[in-house]
Design an enzyme around this catalytic site. Structure first.
Site, PDB file in Angstrom:
ATOM      1  CB  CYS A 166     -51.830 -38.190 100.898  1.00 22.53           C
ATOM      2  SG  CYS A 166     -50.424 -38.979 101.679  1.00 22.53           S
ATOM      3  CG  HIS A 178     -53.617 -41.975  98.876  1.00 23.07           C
ATOM      4  ND1 HIS A 178     -53.214 -41.007  97.992  1.00 23.07           N
ATOM      5  CD2 HIS A 178     -52.600 -42.147  99.741  1.00 23.07           C
ATOM      6  CE1 HIS A 178     -51.993 -40.610  98.308  1.00 23.07           C
ATOM      7  NE2 HIS A 178     -51.602 -41.278  99.365  1.00 23.07           N
ATOM      8  CD  GLU A 203     -56.113 -40.516  95.902  1.00 23.85           C
ATOM      9  OE1 GLU A 203     -56.945 -40.420  96.836  1.00 23.85           O
ATOM     10  OE2 GLU A 203     -54.912 -40.203  96.047  1.00 23.85           O
TER      11      GLU A 203
END
Ligand code: GLN
Length: 192
Positions: free
Chosen positions: A77, A174, A176
């Protein structure tokens, strides 16, 4: 293997947690010398203008460029924006990846969404071809990719949301923020 996460701003802690789950050593990177013994680096999501300005202030721009010439770097991102060569506005960029990016490409009405993506490259991780559930938050789109850049994933309308140039990786979304470690495992596979 030791992987650093640029820890100037954004969700670096979530990347560190994912890397620990995969059993690799991690380090938070805030100064040039923190890059010295790393095998790869992740640049997290957050706010790309802030990350860029702090990188200038901490003398990290040239060290990060030099690191990326030899090692794997993955930007998620805001990190993908920072890795790119052009965002058509003034902000500090590493310019390592031959991609152009449009920031906040989904506007205010749809500033966050989740969608299943087909990512063929991830099949190598566990041998299965299941979709990848991707989380987008005020996300950029990868508008154009240069000759040496592979497209890893697109939205159903064809817009590019993941790309790879050798050991450099950019994702608009994302990984994560999910429980799925496959993208992190894929990044580690570029280093091994
Ligand atoms: N919109 C942010 C930017 O342009 C990126 C958002 C994110 O990293 N989730 O920097």
């Amino acid at each position: 293997m030791k992987i650093g996460v640029l820890a100037l701003q954004g969700d670096f802690a979530e990347h560190i947690a994912m890397l620990r789950r995969l059993g690799v050593q991690t380090a938070e990177v805030r100064l040039p010398e923190h890059l010295d013994d790393l095998d790869g680096l992740i640049i997290p999501g957050g706010e790309s203008t802030t990350i860029g300005k702090l990188a200038v202030d901490f003398g990290l721009i040239e060290p990060l460029r030099a690191f990326g010439e030899r090692h794997a770097i993955w930007g998620t991102c805001a990190g993908a924006i920072f890795l790119s060569k052009d965002v058509r506005r003034e902000q500090p960029l590493l310019g390592l990846m031959d991609i152009t990016v449009q920031r906040n490409a989904f506007g205010r009405q749809v500033d966050s969404f989740e969608i299943d993506l087909e990512v063929a490259a991830l099949k190598a991780i566990d041998g299965k071809a299941r979709p990848y559930h991707a989380v987008f938050i005020r996300a950029p789109i990868i508008e154009t990719v240069g000759d040496g850049v592979d497209v890893l994933a697109t939205l159903p309308d064809g817009r590019i949301v993941a790309a790879q140039q050798g050991k450099l990786l950019a994702t608009s979304f994302h990984p994560e923020l999910t429980n799925d470690t496959r993208f992190h495992a894929y990044f580690l596979s570029l280093i091994r």
